[in-house]
Design a protein around this motif. Sequence first.
Motif, PDB file in Angstrom:
ATOM      1  N   GLU A   1      -0.096 -10.584  -2.898  1.00 22.47           N
ATOM      2  CA  GLU A   1      -0.880  -9.589  -2.148  1.00 22.47           C
ATOM      3  C   GLU A   1      -1.693 -10.275  -1.056  1.00 22.47           C
ATOM      4  OE1 GLU A   1      -3.625  -6.975  -4.368  1.00 22.47           O
ATOM      5  OE2 GLU A   1      -4.906  -7.029  -2.572  1.00 22.47           O
ATOM      6  N   ALA A   2      -2.316 -11.402  -1.390  1.00 18.51           N
ATOM      7  CA  ALA A   2      -3.117 -12.130  -0.399  1.00 18.51           C
ATOM      8  C   ALA A   2      -2.230 -12.603   0.750  1.00 18.51           C
ATOM      9  CB  ALA A   2      -3.813 -13.311  -1.072  1.00 18.51           C
TER      10      ALA A   2
ATOM     11  N   ASP B   1       0.716 -11.490   1.716  1.00 25.78           N
ATOM     12  CA  ASP B   1       1.222 -10.342   2.486  1.00 25.78           C
ATOM     13  C   ASP B   1       0.130  -9.713   3.367  1.00 25.78           C
ATOM     14  OD1 ASP B   1       3.697 -10.719   1.413  1.00 25.78           O
ATOM     15  OD2 ASP B   1       3.570  -9.091  -0.054  1.00 25.78           O
ATOM     16  N   SER B   2      -1.122 -10.073   3.099  1.00 27.29           N
ATOM     17  CA  SER B   2      -2.240  -9.561   3.905  1.00 27.29           C
ATOM     18  C   SER B   2      -2.598 -10.504   5.047  1.00 27.29           C
ATOM     19  CB  SER B   2      -3.479  -9.370   3.013  1.00 27.29           C
ATOM     20  OG  SER B   2      -3.195  -8.518   1.943  1.00 27.29           O
TER      21      SER B   2
ATOM     22  N   THR C   1       0.345  -0.545   1.443  1.00 22.94           N
ATOM     23  CA  THR C   1      -0.244  -1.638   2.242  1.00 22.94           C
ATOM     24  C   THR C   1      -1.062  -2.500   1.282  1.00 22.94           C
ATOM     25  OG1 THR C   1      -0.459  -0.116   4.096  1.00 22.94           O
ATOM     26  CG2 THR C   1      -1.775  -2.129   4.204  1.00 22.94           C
ATOM     27  N   PRO C   2      -0.869  -3.823   1.277  1.00 27.51           N
ATOM     28  CA  PRO C   2      -1.651  -4.657   0.350  1.00 27.51           C
ATOM     29  C   PRO C   2      -3.147  -4.365   0.490  1.00 27.51           C
ATOM     30  CG  PRO C   2      -0.144  -6.002   1.675  1.00 27.51           C
ATOM     31  CD  PRO C   2      -0.044  -4.620   2.204  1.00 27.51           C
TER      32      PRO C   2
ATOM     33  N   CYS D   1      -5.835  -6.133   0.101  1.00 28.61           N
ATOM     34  CA  CYS D   1      -6.609  -7.091   0.922  1.00 28.61           C
ATOM     35  C   CYS D   1      -6.456  -6.748   2.407  1.00 28.61           C
ATOM     36  CB  CYS D   1      -6.118  -8.514   0.709  1.00 28.61           C
ATOM     37  SG  CYS D   1      -6.613  -9.196  -0.835  1.00 28.61           S
ATOM     38  N   ARG D   2      -5.260  -6.366   2.796  1.00 32.40           N
ATOM     39  CA  ARG D   2      -5.020  -5.997   4.199  1.00 32.40           C
ATOM     40  C   ARG D   2      -5.858  -4.766   4.577  1.00 32.40           C
ATOM     41  NH1 ARG D   2      -4.214  -8.794   8.312  1.00 32.40           N
ATOM     42  NH2 ARG D   2      -5.547  -7.382   9.410  1.00 32.40           N
ATOM     43  N   GLN D   3      -5.938  -3.810   3.656  1.00 34.59           N
ATOM     44  CA  GLN D   3      -6.731  -2.604   3.916  1.00 34.59           C
ATOM     45  C   GLN D   3      -8.202  -2.995   4.149  1.00 34.59           C
ATOM     46  OE1 GLN D   3      -5.995   0.673   1.087  1.00 34.59           O
ATOM     47  NE2 GLN D   3      -4.083  -0.302   0.492  1.00 34.59           N
TER      48      GLN D   3
ATOM     49  N   ILE E   1      -9.274  -6.001   5.135  1.00 35.71           N
ATOM     50  CA  ILE E   1      -9.386  -6.788   6.379  1.00 35.71           C
ATOM     51  C   ILE E   1      -9.401  -5.847   7.594  1.00 35.71           C
ATOM     52  CG2 ILE E   1      -8.203  -8.495   7.843  1.00 35.71           C
ATOM     53  CD1 ILE E   1      -7.171  -9.806   5.194  1.00 35.71           C
ATOM     54  N   ASP E   2      -8.582  -4.793   7.552  1.00 39.83           N
ATOM     55  CA  ASP E   2      -8.560  -3.834   8.670  1.00 39.83           C
ATOM     56  C   ASP E   2      -9.946  -3.206   8.871  1.00 39.83           C
ATOM     57  OD1 ASP E   2      -5.914  -4.369   9.151  1.00 39.83           O
ATOM     58  OD2 ASP E   2      -5.140  -2.613   8.087  1.00 39.83           O
TER      59      ASP E   2
ATOM     60  N   ARG F   1     -11.374  -5.958  -5.569  1.00 34.79           N
ATOM     61  CA  ARG F   1     -11.186  -6.617  -4.272  1.00 34.79           C
ATOM     62  C   ARG F   1     -12.456  -6.471  -3.448  1.00 34.79           C
ATOM     63  NH1 ARG F   1      -7.509  -7.433  -6.961  1.00 34.79           N
ATOM     64  NH2 ARG F   1      -5.284  -7.121  -6.604  1.00 34.79           N
TER      65      ARG F   1
END
Length: 292
Positions: free
Chosen positions: A44-45, A47-48, A139-140, A142-144, A146-147, A208
């Motif tokens: 997950e990390a 992919d983010s 959507t991973p 972590c990515r959410q 970070i966005d 998270r």
Amino acid sequence: MKRVRKAIIPAAGLGTRMLPISAAVCKEMLPIVDLPAMYYLVKEAVDSGITDILIITGRGKGIMEDFFDHSPEYEAALAAKGKCEELKMLQEIANIANISFLRQRETKGLGHAVGRAKSFVGDEPFVVLYGDDIIFSKTPVCRQLIDAYEKYGKSVVGVKGVPIEWIRKYSSLKVDAIEGEDSLYTCTDMIEKPKPGEEFSNLSILGRVLLTPEIFDIIDSLEPGAGGEYQLTDAMKKVAREDGILALEFEGDRYDLGSKIGFLKANIVKGLEHPETKDELREYIKALAEEL
Ligand code: UTP
């Protein structure tokens, strides 16, 4: 604004809810079908967009280091037998990211575990993936997070609305709506493991968070909190009260791998997706359900 490229995965806890197995095998390495829980967190990390990961470990958890290392015997045997798919998978795992390991030495709580990562983090923002929370999402997660950070430039906690029994075991957040946002709030206060009547809302932090390095000075000055442990929530509460923190109701299904039921559910979900198990498992569950 600095890019988020580092992650911490605290995995040093004793895992008492998973005893007796956790006395011999760390819960983060229990399998979800054929991959350990820790693999899903690292994936997950990565992919983010994360490139550097620090896993906080403890005694008896060296098996995690072995898993993310090369396996020369297996690689040679698979190459000799022409098992290219399996070989590729093992090599991908060994090269997945820059992973380092640090021992917490004393299990004094999540806040204490994250505090050990100060020199790894330096002056960059970073994500924390709690070592026993697996989240399956489009959507991973972590990515959410970070966005949201890239949009507003503030620390972000991942939250979900949860039943009251969970809130007592986790945390409760005080939030205000943000104009134009559906699932993003400003959090101005929070409490870890609230007693009845102390809750702010049914929103709880689940596994998270994205933090800025200022958190380390706060962690250094923490007093033991709920359960006598140094609680990360107590450090984040200070940021929330002084600066406001973002609370993102993330998309995804979360499984608590630190609990027996969470572990079983995650295995059923992934077993129903895995090409080698999905058909037979589906039939088995259907037949079993008729007897329940
Ligand atoms: P938990 O409180 O869920 O884990 O912490 P635990 O202490 O292992 O669980 P039980 O209650 O004894 O069953 C959340 C995450 O933080 C890590 C844990 O490994 C888990 O992944 N953790 C917790 C640490 O790394 N260090 C600690 O001192 C405490």
